[in-house]
Scaffold this motif. Structure first.
Motif, short mmCIF file in Angstrom:
data_model
loop_
_atom_site.label_atom_id
_atom_site.label_comp_id
_atom_site.label_asym_id
_atom_site.label_seq_id
_atom_site.Cartn_x
_atom_site.Cartn_y
_atom_site.Cartn_z
N LEU B 22 11.31 -22.72 -2.76
CA LEU B 22 11.46 -21.92 -1.52
C LEU B 22 10.52 -22.41 -0.42
O LEU B 22 10.84 -22.30 0.76
N LEU B 25 12.52 -25.37 0.82
CA LEU B 25 13.86 -25.10 1.35
C LEU B 25 13.92 -23.93 2.32
O LEU B 25 14.88 -23.83 3.10
N LEU B 26 12.91 -23.06 2.29
CA LEU B 26 13.01 -21.86 3.13
C LEU B 26 11.85 -21.74 4.10
O LEU B 26 12.06 -21.74 5.32
N TYR B 27 10.66 -21.64 3.56
CA TYR B 27 9.54 -21.27 4.44
C TYR B 27 9.22 -22.36 5.47
O TYR B 27 9.04 -22.07 6.66
N PRO B 29 11.11 -24.96 6.66
CA PRO B 29 12.11 -25.12 7.74
C PRO B 29 12.16 -23.94 8.69
O PRO B 29 12.23 -24.11 9.91
N VAL B 30 12.11 -22.73 8.08
CA VAL B 30 12.24 -21.56 8.94
C VAL B 30 11.02 -21.42 9.86
O VAL B 30 11.15 -21.18 11.07
N THR B 31 9.82 -21.56 9.29
CA THR B 31 8.63 -21.43 10.13
C THR B 31 8.57 -22.54 11.18
O THR B 31 8.14 -22.31 12.32
N MET B 33 11.20 -23.99 12.52
CA MET B 33 12.17 -23.65 13.55
C MET B 33 11.66 -22.52 14.44
O MET B 33 11.81 -22.55 15.67
N VAL B 34 11.03 -21.53 13.81
CA VAL B 34 10.48 -20.42 14.60
C VAL B 34 9.39 -20.94 15.53
O VAL B 34 9.32 -20.55 16.71
N GLN B 36 9.15 -23.97 16.65
CA GLN B 36 9.81 -24.76 17.70
C GLN B 36 10.39 -23.83 18.77
O GLN B 36 10.27 -24.09 19.98
#
Lengths: 223, 242
Positions: B22, B25-27, B29-31, B33-34, B36
């Motif tokens: 995770l 695959l999750l934290y 990329p998401v952080t 993107m956030v 960015q």
């Protein structure tokens, strides 16, 4: 769910390792979470869709309660605490699929999570404060409290393990008894209640883990 | 119920693997993107703030220019008022001067007219007076008057020095009014011969321009006495008086 038992049956062995149902369910939960994360994050855009928005909301929520507890940048604790919350929530909600037993109803799973939190607390504490300063914290407020502090470390870890397992297992038992006594429709409200219980238990476990980790890194007072 | 260490360890490993998965695959990329998006929002916000500041600066600049324009307009209006006031004053002064000049010219014209009219009136009055005197004196042109005028002429000739009297020439033209009849001419010839000598030739004529009177017209001199000369002197005196 009518098969009421505390023992988790062993399905097969991988060498000397017995593979029980909770392990297989855990693999399934891991696969679902990893696949969902991969599918949700492979095409991230600045203008998020519904699925990306959901993922960002979950991550932001976890970051939010970590920041609320430790009052610092949540990024160092995000992977561990976020995974604890997502994994426990997914496990607790897995009984919504007929025939699936929640891995968190097994002491193996909750004990493993509690041990991970236990060691993570010490690793992070020593890495952040240094061995000497971290261990000196067990002599606070004065050295006579050392046994009590050590006992507290064990009991709170044990409480983490037992609280989650007891709540989920008891909910499963009550639900199984109701199904056995009142048929199929009566347990439905209790299953809905189980969703709430499962999410609340995941939140409690994650919050307590955050408190322990925050105390270890000196962000909050060690209780 | 017991805890199987293999299962316990396997679940712990499973969880740690899930943490790793995770995180990848999750934290992350998401952080990312956030972050960015937050950076983009911050950039947009900064640009918006810069644009707002620029607009504020432009607004202040326009307000400053408007204030300057207003001040300049007030100065121009004050200058225009002063200029208009000066022009009005000059126009008033010029108009007053022109009016005074016109009044003076009118006064002079009236004075000239009055003088001309007075002169003409005086002339007319004098002419009337002379005419009236002539009318009054004409009936007196009798031989007695002519004899009296002959006496006056003889006295004036007698008053001349002898050398002057001797150089008067050998002829004389005797103009009288009224005209002399033959006896009167004989008397005049007799008296003048006594003064001028018998050689002088005499020629008698009537001249009504004398009104009443007589003139002895020699070649280089005229000795006379007439009411025409008296009236002319009176007219001159009256004209000067008017």
């Amino acid at each position: 769910m009518s098969d009421v038992t505390i023992e988790i049956p062993v399905l097969f062995h991988l060498g000397p390792v017995p593979i029980g149902l909770e392990v297989v369910t855990t693999w399934g939960v891991m696969a679902v979470l990893a696949l969902g994360a991969w599918l949700g994050t492979r095409r991230l855009t600045l203008r998020p869709g519904a699925w990306q928005t959901l993922l960002e909301a979950v991550v932001a929520m976890v970051e939010g309660f970590i920041r609320d507890v430790i009052g610092r940048d949540p990024q160092p604790l995000l992977p561990l605490v976020g995974t604890l919350f997502l994994y426990i929530a997914a496990c607790n909600l897995s009984p919504l699929i007929p025939g699936v037993k929640p891995p968190t109803a097994s002491l193996h799973t909750t004990a493993a999570l509690a041990l991970v939190v236990f060691f993570s607390v010490h690793v992070l504490g020593i890495r952040t404060q240094g061995v000497r300063h971290y261990l000196k914290g067990y002599l606070e407020p004065f050295p006579l409290f050392l046994p009590l502090n050590l006992l507290g470390e064990v009991t709170r870890t044990f409480a983490l393990m037992v609280r989650l397992c007891g709540n989920i297992m008891s909910h499963e038992l009550v639900l199984a008894v109701l199904v056995g006594l009142a048929g199929l429709l009566v347990p439905i409200p209790f299953m809905a209640l189980g969703i709430l219980v499962g999410l609340v238990q995941a939140y409690i476990f994650a919050i307590l883990a955050t408190v322990f980790l925050g105390a270890a890194i000196g962000a909050i007072e060690r209780g | 119920m017991h805890l199987d260490p293999w299962t316990l360890a396997l679940q712990a490993v499973n969880f740690l693997v899930l943490v790793w998965l995770l995180r990848r695959l999750l934290y992350q990329p998401v952080t990312a993107m956030v972050a960015q998006r937050q950076a983009l929002v911050a950039k947009d916000f900064a640009e918006a703030k810069a644009a707002r500041d620029q607009a504020e600066q432009a607004r202040l600049e326009i307000a400053r220019r408007l204030d300057g324009i207003a001040g300049e307009r007030q100065q121009q209006m004050a200058a225009a008022r002063l200029e208009i006031e000066a022009e009005r004053r000059q126009a008033l002064e010029r108009t007053a001067a022109e009016a005074a000049a016109a009044a003076e010219a009118q006064r002079r014209s009236l004075e000239e007219d009055r003088r001309v009219v007075a002169a003409a009136l005086g002339d007319h009055v004098v002419d009337l007076a002379v005419d009236l005197a002539g009318r009054l004196l004409a009936p007196l042109g009798t031989p007695v008057v002519a004899a009296a005028m002959l006496d006056v002429l003889c006295q004036r000739l007698a008053a001349l020095p002898p050398e002057r009297l001797g150089s008067l020439g050998d002829s004389v033209e005797i103009a009288t009014m009224p005209a002399l009849d033959a006896p009167a001419q004989g008397m005049w010839r007799e008296r003048l011969t006594g003064l001028l000598g018998p050689e002088i030739a005499m020629d008698f004529l009537a001249d009504d321009s004398l009104v009443t009177g007589a003139e002895l017209r020699f070649a280089g001199m005229i000795v006379g006495f007439s009411w025409r000369d008296g009236l002319a002197q009176a007219k001159t005196a009256m004209t000067v008086a008017i």
